[in-house]
Design a protein around this motif. Structure first.
Motif, mmCIF file in Angstrom:
data_model
loop_
_atom_site.group_PDB
_atom_site.id
_atom_site.type_symbol
_atom_site.label_atom_id
_atom_site.label_comp_id
_atom_site.label_asym_id
_atom_site.label_seq_id
_atom_site.Cartn_x
_atom_site.Cartn_y
_atom_site.Cartn_z
ATOM 1 N N CYS A 152 -1.121 68.831 11.559
ATOM 2 C CA CYS A 152 -1.998 68.582 12.708
ATOM 3 C C CYS A 152 -1.324 67.702 13.740
ATOM 4 C CB CYS A 152 -3.303 67.936 12.250
ATOM 5 S SG CYS A 152 -4.414 69.108 11.478
ATOM 6 N N GLU A 153 -0.473 66.821 13.297
ATOM 7 C CA GLU A 153 0.206 65.918 14.212
ATOM 8 C C GLU A 153 1.211 66.641 15.099
ATOM 9 O OE1 GLU A 153 -0.363 62.575 14.633
ATOM 10 O OE2 GLU A 153 -2.079 62.948 13.339
ATOM 11 N N SER A 154 1.689 67.790 14.678
ATOM 12 C CA SER A 154 2.682 68.520 15.463
ATOM 13 C C SER A 154 2.143 69.858 15.974
ATOM 14 C CB SER A 154 3.939 68.761 14.623
ATOM 15 O OG SER A 154 3.628 69.525 13.485
ATOM 16 N N ARG A 155 0.839 70.030 15.920
ATOM 17 C CA ARG A 155 0.183 71.261 16.377
ATOM 18 C C ARG A 155 -0.464 70.995 17.728
ATOM 19 N NH1 ARG A 155 -1.888 76.073 14.002
ATOM 20 N NH2 ARG A 155 -3.986 76.624 14.700
ATOM 21 N N LEU A 156 -0.205 71.863 18.698
ATOM 22 C CA LEU A 156 -0.754 71.725 20.043
ATOM 23 C C LEU A 156 -1.840 72.755 20.302
ATOM 24 C CD1 LEU A 156 2.366 71.293 22.366
ATOM 25 C CD2 LEU A 156 0.767 69.536 21.613
ATOM 26 N N TYR A 157 -2.857 72.328 21.016
ATOM 27 C CA TYR A 157 -3.868 73.224 21.581
ATOM 28 C C TYR A 157 -3.422 73.486 23.011
ATOM 29 C CZ TYR A 157 -8.061 74.415 24.210
ATOM 30 O OH TYR A 157 -8.951 75.021 25.052
ATOM 31 N N ASN A 160 1.128 69.599 30.092
ATOM 32 C CA ASN A 160 -0.280 69.402 30.433
ATOM 33 C C ASN A 160 -0.441 69.314 31.943
ATOM 34 O OD1 ASN A 160 -3.062 69.010 29.891
ATOM 35 N ND2 ASN A 160 -2.807 66.821 30.190
ATOM 36 N N GLY A 161 -1.272 70.181 32.493
ATOM 37 C CA GLY A 161 -1.511 70.207 33.938
ATOM 38 C C GLY A 161 -0.563 71.098 34.711
ATOM 39 N N ARG A 162 0.506 71.559 34.080
ATOM 40 C CA ARG A 162 1.467 72.425 34.756
ATOM 41 C C ARG A 162 0.838 73.804 34.970
ATOM 42 N NH1 ARG A 162 7.585 72.319 33.227
ATOM 43 N NH2 ARG A 162 7.299 70.379 34.329
ATOM 44 N N PRO A 163 0.972 74.369 36.172
ATOM 45 C CA PRO A 163 0.344 75.665 36.438
ATOM 46 C C PRO A 163 1.067 76.829 35.753
ATOM 47 C CG PRO A 163 1.483 74.867 38.389
ATOM 48 C CD PRO A 163 1.602 73.796 37.356
ATOM 49 N N VAL A 183 -3.100 70.973 27.718
ATOM 50 C CA VAL A 183 -2.298 70.851 26.502
ATOM 51 C C VAL A 183 -2.606 69.512 25.856
ATOM 52 C CG1 VAL A 183 0.036 70.870 25.536
ATOM 53 C CG2 VAL A 183 -0.470 72.227 27.570
ATOM 54 N N ARG A 184 -2.979 69.560 24.577
ATOM 55 C CA ARG A 184 -3.227 68.329 23.832
ATOM 56 C C ARG A 184 -2.897 68.569 22.372
ATOM 57 N NH1 ARG A 184 -8.853 69.985 24.613
ATOM 58 N NH2 ARG A 184 -9.738 70.374 22.573
ATOM 59 N N LEU A 185 -2.698 67.485 21.648
ATOM 60 C CA LEU A 185 -2.493 67.617 20.212
ATOM 61 C C LEU A 185 -3.774 68.186 19.618
ATOM 62 C CD1 LEU A 185 -0.717 64.249 19.419
ATOM 63 C CD2 LEU A 185 0.320 66.510 19.507
ATOM 64 N N ALA A 186 -3.650 69.114 18.689
ATOM 65 C CA ALA A 186 -4.826 69.739 18.095
ATOM 66 C C ALA A 186 -5.685 68.719 17.364
ATOM 67 C CB ALA A 186 -4.404 70.860 17.151
ATOM 68 N N PRO A 240 -10.281 68.617 30.448
ATOM 69 C CA PRO A 240 -9.460 67.592 31.076
ATOM 70 C C PRO A 240 -9.021 68.025 32.457
ATOM 71 C CG PRO A 240 -8.742 67.989 28.843
ATOM 72 C CD PRO A 240 -9.764 69.039 29.177
ATOM 73 N N GLY A 241 -9.015 67.088 33.389
ATOM 74 C CA GLY A 241 -8.582 67.391 34.743
ATOM 75 C C GLY A 241 -9.681 67.920 35.630
ATOM 76 N N ASP A 242 -10.891 68.106 35.118
ATOM 77 C CA ASP A 242 -12.005 68.572 35.915
ATOM 78 C C ASP A 242 -12.578 67.365 36.635
ATOM 79 O OD1 ASP A 242 -14.272 69.637 37.011
ATOM 80 O OD2 ASP A 242 -15.021 70.549 35.171
ATOM 81 N N SER A 243 -12.339 67.256 37.931
ATOM 82 C CA SER A 243 -12.713 66.047 38.659
ATOM 83 C C SER A 243 -14.214 65.846 38.746
ATOM 84 C CB SER A 243 -12.112 66.085 40.067
ATOM 85 O OG SER A 243 -12.599 67.211 40.766
ATOM 86 N N LYS A 244 -15.001 66.913 38.633
ATOM 87 C CA LYS A 244 -16.443 66.779 38.690
ATOM 88 C C LYS A 244 -16.999 66.155 37.421
ATOM 89 C CE LYS A 244 -16.877 71.161 40.576
ATOM 90 N NZ LYS A 244 -17.561 72.414 40.583
#
Length: 161
Positions: free
Chosen positions: A18-23, A85-88, A96-99, A116-120
């Motif tokens: 889990c520590e090395s798995r990305l969502y 994370n955040g790259r188009p 992108v975050r750790l799972a 994440p990143g949703d300003s509203k």
């Protein structure tokens, strides 16, 4: 690809893995498995990837818009997360975050999106120290539903001619 066997498994996924798995979320429908692997392979050795597809209904066979990538070590996963994370990708910012990371999806007064990143709708991760109990999350949902019902009742019905 299939994941490597692990010695300490919980529900089929080890704590170590889990520590090395990305969502990876907010994927455009045009992103393919091959493109995803190419985007994330510069950061380290990819052990497995799970690209999720709709299996039923009218969207059967279409991508679900998210995937998981497993690296051989946590450092590679963290490096990929920080860079990607955040790259188009196809005009959409990747999430992108750790799972293993959990997001707080609600603040104390109203429901928020959890994207994440949703300003509203600001979110905060558990690493910031904010934890929300299950009962307060349920209460926030109920309050939001109640406010939506009140808005609906207070709207004037349209008059037809």
């Amino acid at each position: 690809m299939t994941p490597l066997p692990s010695t300490t498994e919980t529900n089929g996924v080890s704590d170590e893995n889990c520590e090395s798995r990305l969502y990876i979320g907010n994927l455009d429908q045009r992103v393919t498995e091959c493109q995803l692997i190419k985007m994330f392979s510069p950061f380290g050795n990819i052990v497995s990837e799970d690209f999720l597809w709709h299996t039923r209904g009218p969207r059967r066979g279409e991508p679900r818009g998210y995937a998981f990538i497993q690296y051989s070590c946590k450092e590679d996963a963290v490096k990929a997360k920080e860079t990607m994370n955040g790259r188009p990708a196809f005009g959409r910012p990747l999430v992108v975050r750790l799972a293993s990371e959990k997001l707080v999806l609600f603040d104390s007064t109203k429901a928020v999106s959890g994207v994440p990143g949703d300003s509203k709708h600001p979110t905060s991760s558990s690493s910031s120290g904010k934890e929300v109990s299950r009962s307060s999350v349920i209460m926030a949902i109920k309050n939001k539903l109640r406010s939506l019902e009140d808005e609906k009742k207070n709207k004037k019905p349209r008059q037809t001619l």
